[in-house]
Design a protein around this motif. Structure first.
Motif, PDB file in Angstrom:
ATOM      1  N   PRO A  44      16.569  -6.831  25.342  1.00  0.00           N
ATOM      2  CA  PRO A  44      16.647  -5.518  24.496  1.00  0.00           C
ATOM      3  C   PRO A  44      16.285  -5.744  22.974  1.00  0.00           C
ATOM      4  CG  PRO A  44      18.970  -6.512  25.037  1.00  0.00           C
ATOM      5  CD  PRO A  44      17.854  -7.400  25.704  1.00  0.00           C
ATOM      6  N   GLU A  45      15.031  -5.423  22.531  1.00  0.00           N
ATOM      7  CA  GLU A  45      14.692  -5.594  21.381  1.00  0.00           C
ATOM      8  C   GLU A  45      14.011  -4.079  20.839  1.00  0.00           C
ATOM      9  OE1 GLU A  45      11.570  -8.348  21.837  1.00  0.00           O
ATOM     10  OE2 GLU A  45      13.036 -10.044  21.879  1.00  0.00           O
ATOM     11  N   LEU A  46      14.952  -3.401  20.055  1.00  0.00           N
ATOM     12  CA  LEU A  46      14.899  -1.969  19.606  1.00  0.00           C
ATOM     13  C   LEU A  46      13.450  -1.910  19.179  1.00  0.00           C
ATOM     14  CD1 LEU A  46      16.347   0.620  19.323  1.00  0.00           C
ATOM     15  CD2 LEU A  46      16.833   0.158  17.131  1.00  0.00           C
ATOM     16  N   GLU A  47      13.081  -2.689  18.134  1.00  0.00           N
ATOM     17  CA  GLU A  47      11.527  -2.196  17.510  1.00  0.00           C
ATOM     18  C   GLU A  47      10.626  -2.561  18.389  1.00  0.00           C
ATOM     19  OE1 GLU A  47      11.247  -1.329  14.727  1.00  0.00           O
ATOM     20  OE2 GLU A  47      12.950  -1.777  13.436  1.00  0.00           O
ATOM     21  N   ARG A  48      10.427  -3.649  19.448  1.00  0.00           N
ATOM     22  CA  ARG A  48       9.499  -3.685  20.502  1.00  0.00           C
ATOM     23  C   ARG A  48       9.474  -2.565  21.468  1.00  0.00           C
ATOM     24  NH1 ARG A  48       9.491  -6.243  25.338  1.00  0.00           N
ATOM     25  NH2 ARG A  48      11.584  -7.186  24.592  1.00  0.00           N
ATOM     26  N   TRP A  49      10.726  -2.111  21.967  1.00  0.00           N
ATOM     27  CA  TRP A  49      11.044  -1.124  22.823  1.00  0.00           C
ATOM     28  C   TRP A  49      10.421   0.153  22.413  1.00  0.00           C
ATOM     29  CZ3 TRP A  49      14.667  -0.801  27.429  1.00  0.00           C
ATOM     30  CH2 TRP A  49      14.678  -1.833  28.037  1.00  0.00           C
ATOM     31  N   ALA A  50      10.881   0.565  21.054  1.00  0.00           N
ATOM     32  CA  ALA A  50      10.282   1.831  20.583  1.00  0.00           C
ATOM     33  C   ALA A  50       8.603   1.937  20.143  1.00  0.00           C
ATOM     34  CB  ALA A  50      10.867   2.047  19.275  1.00  0.00           C
ATOM     35  N   ALA A  51       8.052   0.600  19.961  1.00  0.00           N
ATOM     36  CA  ALA A  51       6.703   0.633  19.876  1.00  0.00           C
ATOM     37  C   ALA A  51       6.121   0.756  21.199  1.00  0.00           C
ATOM     38  CB  ALA A  51       6.491  -0.619  19.215  1.00  0.00           C
ATOM     39  N   ALA A  96      13.974  15.929  24.197  1.00  0.00           N
ATOM     40  CA  ALA A  96      14.453  14.652  24.736  1.00  0.00           C
ATOM     41  C   ALA A  96      15.816  14.725  25.391  1.00  0.00           C
ATOM     42  CB  ALA A  96      14.667  13.481  23.749  1.00  0.00           C
ATOM     43  N   LEU A  97      15.837  14.032  26.437  1.00  0.00           N
ATOM     44  CA  LEU A  97      17.117  14.020  27.205  1.00  0.00           C
ATOM     45  C   LEU A  97      17.751  12.465  27.320  1.00  0.00           C
ATOM     46  CD1 LEU A  97      19.251  15.295  29.305  1.00  0.00           C
ATOM     47  CD2 LEU A  97      17.854  14.522  31.205  1.00  0.00           C
ATOM     48  N   PHE A  98      18.922  12.365  26.764  1.00  0.00           N
ATOM     49  CA  PHE A  98      19.499  10.808  26.637  1.00  0.00           C
ATOM     50  C   PHE A  98      20.614  10.959  27.774  1.00  0.00           C
ATOM     51  CE2 PHE A  98      18.266  11.929  22.198  1.00  0.00           C
ATOM     52  CZ  PHE A  98      17.610  10.835  21.945  1.00  0.00           C
ATOM     53  N   VAL A  99      20.383  10.018  28.889  1.00  0.00           N
ATOM     54  CA  VAL A  99      21.397   9.663  29.778  1.00  0.00           C
ATOM     55  C   VAL A  99      21.993   8.556  29.944  1.00  0.00           C
ATOM     56  CG1 VAL A  99      22.007   9.988  32.333  1.00  0.00           C
ATOM     57  CG2 VAL A  99      19.997  11.362  31.267  1.00  0.00           C
ATOM     58  N   ALA A 100      23.504   8.740  29.679  1.00  0.00           N
ATOM     59  CA  ALA A 100      24.197   7.483  29.585  1.00  0.00           C
ATOM     60  C   ALA A 100      23.709   6.220  28.707  1.00  0.00           C
ATOM     61  CB  ALA A 100      24.265   6.838  31.105  1.00  0.00           C
ATOM     62  N   PRO A 101      23.668   6.492  27.297  1.00  0.00           N
ATOM     63  CA  PRO A 101      23.347   5.496  26.401  1.00  0.00           C
ATOM     64  C   PRO A 101      23.921   4.373  26.313  1.00  0.00           C
ATOM     65  CG  PRO A 101      23.253   7.875  25.384  1.00  0.00           C
ATOM     66  CD  PRO A 101      24.304   7.838  26.627  1.00  0.00           C
ATOM     67  N   ALA A 102      23.263   3.164  26.113  1.00  0.00           N
ATOM     68  CA  ALA A 102      23.968   1.911  25.688  1.00  0.00           C
ATOM     69  C   ALA A 102      24.652   2.276  24.443  1.00  0.00           C
ATOM     70  CB  ALA A 102      23.005   0.959  25.974  1.00  0.00           C
ATOM     71  N   GLU A 103      25.742   1.193  24.221  1.00  0.00           N
ATOM     72  CA  GLU A 103      26.412   1.426  23.004  1.00  0.00           C
ATOM     73  C   GLU A 103      25.801   0.384  21.954  1.00  0.00           C
ATOM     74  OE1 GLU A 103      28.457   1.713  19.911  1.00  0.00           O
ATOM     75  OE2 GLU A 103      29.535   2.717  21.593  1.00  0.00           O
ATOM     76  N   PRO A 104      25.174   0.928  20.977  1.00  0.00           N
ATOM     77  CA  PRO A 104      24.534   0.127  20.063  1.00  0.00           C
ATOM     78  C   PRO A 104      25.080  -1.235  19.484  1.00  0.00           C
ATOM     79  CG  PRO A 104      24.115   2.314  19.379  1.00  0.00           C
ATOM     80  CD  PRO A 104      25.384   2.372  20.228  1.00  0.00           C
ATOM     81  N   ASP A 105      26.479  -1.078  19.319  1.00  0.00           N
ATOM     82  CA  ASP A 105      27.285  -2.162  18.798  1.00  0.00           C
ATOM     83  C   ASP A 105      27.180  -3.322  19.766  1.00  0.00           C
ATOM     84  OD1 ASP A 105      28.117  -1.051  16.369  1.00  0.00           O
ATOM     85  OD2 ASP A 105      29.689  -0.229  17.058  1.00  0.00           O
ATOM     86  N   LYS A 106      27.232  -3.124  21.315  1.00  0.00           N
ATOM     87  CA  LYS A 106      26.794  -4.124  21.918  1.00  0.00           C
ATOM     88  C   LYS A 106      25.738  -5.157  21.660  1.00  0.00           C
ATOM     89  CE  LYS A 106      29.126  -2.132  25.841  1.00  0.00           C
ATOM     90  NZ  LYS A 106      30.070  -2.944  26.228  1.00  0.00           N
ATOM     91  N   PHE A 107      24.515  -4.339  21.062  1.00  0.00           N
ATOM     92  CA  PHE A 107      23.436  -5.423  20.557  1.00  0.00           C
ATOM     93  C   PHE A 107      23.227  -5.538  19.066  1.00  0.00           C
ATOM     94  CE2 PHE A 107      22.926  -2.497  24.349  1.00  0.00           C
ATOM     95  CZ  PHE A 107      22.202  -3.477  25.296  1.00  0.00           C
ATOM     96  N   GLY A 108      24.340  -5.143  18.290  1.00  0.00           N
ATOM     97  CA  GLY A 108      24.239  -5.272  17.069  1.00  0.00           C
ATOM     98  C   GLY A 108      23.287  -4.560  16.159  1.00  0.00           C
ATOM     99  N   ILE A 109      22.863  -3.334  16.562  1.00  0.00           N
ATOM    100  CA  ILE A 109      21.671  -2.611  16.094  1.00  0.00           C
ATOM    101  C   ILE A 109      21.962  -1.101  15.760  1.00  0.00           C
ATOM    102  CG2 ILE A 109      19.939  -3.677  17.522  1.00  0.00           C
ATOM    103  CD1 ILE A 109      20.012  -1.559  19.561  1.00  0.00           C
ATOM    104  N   ALA A 110      23.195  -0.958  15.489  1.00  0.00           N
ATOM    105  CA  ALA A 110      23.818   0.625  15.225  1.00  0.00           C
ATOM    106  C   ALA A 110      23.097   0.864  13.821  1.00  0.00           C
ATOM    107  CB  ALA A 110      25.098   0.455  14.972  1.00  0.00           C
ATOM    108  N   GLU A 111      23.111  -0.174  12.799  1.00  0.00           N
ATOM    109  CA  GLU A 111      22.540   0.256  11.697  1.00  0.00           C
ATOM    110  C   GLU A 111      21.078   0.588  11.667  1.00  0.00           C
ATOM    111  OE1 GLU A 111      24.371   1.208   8.862  1.00  0.00           O
ATOM    112  OE2 GLU A 111      25.902   0.853  10.353  1.00  0.00           O
ATOM    113  N   ALA A 112      20.434   0.045  12.744  1.00  0.00           N
ATOM    114  CA  ALA A 112      18.806   0.291  12.897  1.00  0.00           C
ATOM    115  C   ALA A 112      18.544   1.694  13.615  1.00  0.00           C
ATOM    116  CB  ALA A 112      18.230  -1.126  13.563  1.00  0.00           C
ATOM    117  N   LEU A 113      19.547   2.361  13.849  1.00  0.00           N
ATOM    118  CA  LEU A 113      19.232   3.342  14.593  1.00  0.00           C
ATOM    119  C   LEU A 113      19.572   4.708  13.796  1.00  0.00           C
ATOM    120  CD1 LEU A 113      21.192   3.190  17.869  1.00  0.00           C
ATOM    121  CD2 LEU A 113      18.947   3.401  17.761  1.00  0.00           C
ATOM    122  N   PRO A 114      18.883   5.982  13.827  1.00  0.00           N
ATOM    123  CA  PRO A 114      19.071   6.949  12.929  1.00  0.00           C
ATOM    124  C   PRO A 114      20.570   7.562  13.002  1.00  0.00           C
ATOM    125  CG  PRO A 114      17.766   7.574  15.019  1.00  0.00           C
ATOM    126  CD  PRO A 114      18.137   6.204  15.059  1.00  0.00           C
TER     127      PRO A 114
END
Length: 199
Positions: A44-51, A96-114
């Motif tokens: 789970p790498e946020l930047e790579r997944w978004a790219a 966009a439809l978001f279904v059952a998002p994962a908790e950002p804090d579980k991956f330490g990426i909350a601050e990297a999200l809008p």
């Protein structure tokens, strides 16, 4: 130029969405649907997944031509989609439809999200018993992103393991979003022949 309805973009979460998953079912409902395939869906790498979302859209545009999209994301894919929308004001994703998002804090990426309203119409669907994100957290993220919010109750992570092969609410959302797009693209005034019959 003939009107082209928006296509469906499937954005899976960790480990992709297998054949029994509702995202695979939904993809099968629409001939022109595309899936975002991560090179390593177990990392789970946020930047790579978004790219990768942007890359999938670019490849589709070069092969099939431009057009609008309806993005349907699940779990960690929701976080990647939120990041993509925040980074790309010109994204061809219409809704966009978001279904059952994962908790950002579980991956330490909350601050990297809008932490602000996303530049597209969005909806977030959660559950009361999702081990990956509490209902309270889901409601907070929906509010931050300006998404309409609904809770399906005691249904776990809304995946194949929780018993979701088909997910009719997701298809209903796609159909409603397509209807909104079609209505927006209809001519605002009757054409000459219609005026002739109206006389």
């Amino acid at each position: 130029m003939a009107y082209k309805p928006p296509r469906v973009l499937i954005i899976p979460g960790l480990h992709d969405s297998g054949p029994a998953h509702w995202q695979t079912w939904l993809q099968g409902q629409y001939r022109e649907a595309r899936r975002v395939t991560q090179r390593d869906p177990s990392r789970p790498e946020l930047e790579r997944w978004a790219a990768r979302i942007q890359r999938t859209l670019d490849v589709a545009a070069s092969s099939d031509g431009s057009g609008e999209w309806l993005a349907v994301a699940h779990s960690f894919g929701c976080l990647a989609l939120a990041r993509h929308l925040a980074d790309h004001e010109d994204s061809p994703i219409r809704e966009a439809l978001f279904v059952a998002p994962a908790e950002p804090d579980k991956f330490g990426i909350a601050e990297a999200l809008p932490h602000h309203r996303l530049p597209r119409r969005t909806r977030l669907i959660a559950s009361s018993t999702d081990p990956w994100m509490s209902a309270a957290s889901a409601a907070r993220w929906a509010h931050r992103w300006g998404a309409s919010y609904s809770n399906l109750g005691n249904v776990g992570h809304i995946n194949a393991e929780a018993g979701f092969g088909p997910l009719p609410v997701a298809k209903s959302w796609v159909e409603a979003a397509r209807a909104r797009a079609a209505a927006e693209h209809r001519p605002r005034h009757a054409d000459f022949l219609e005026w002739g019959f109206a006389v």
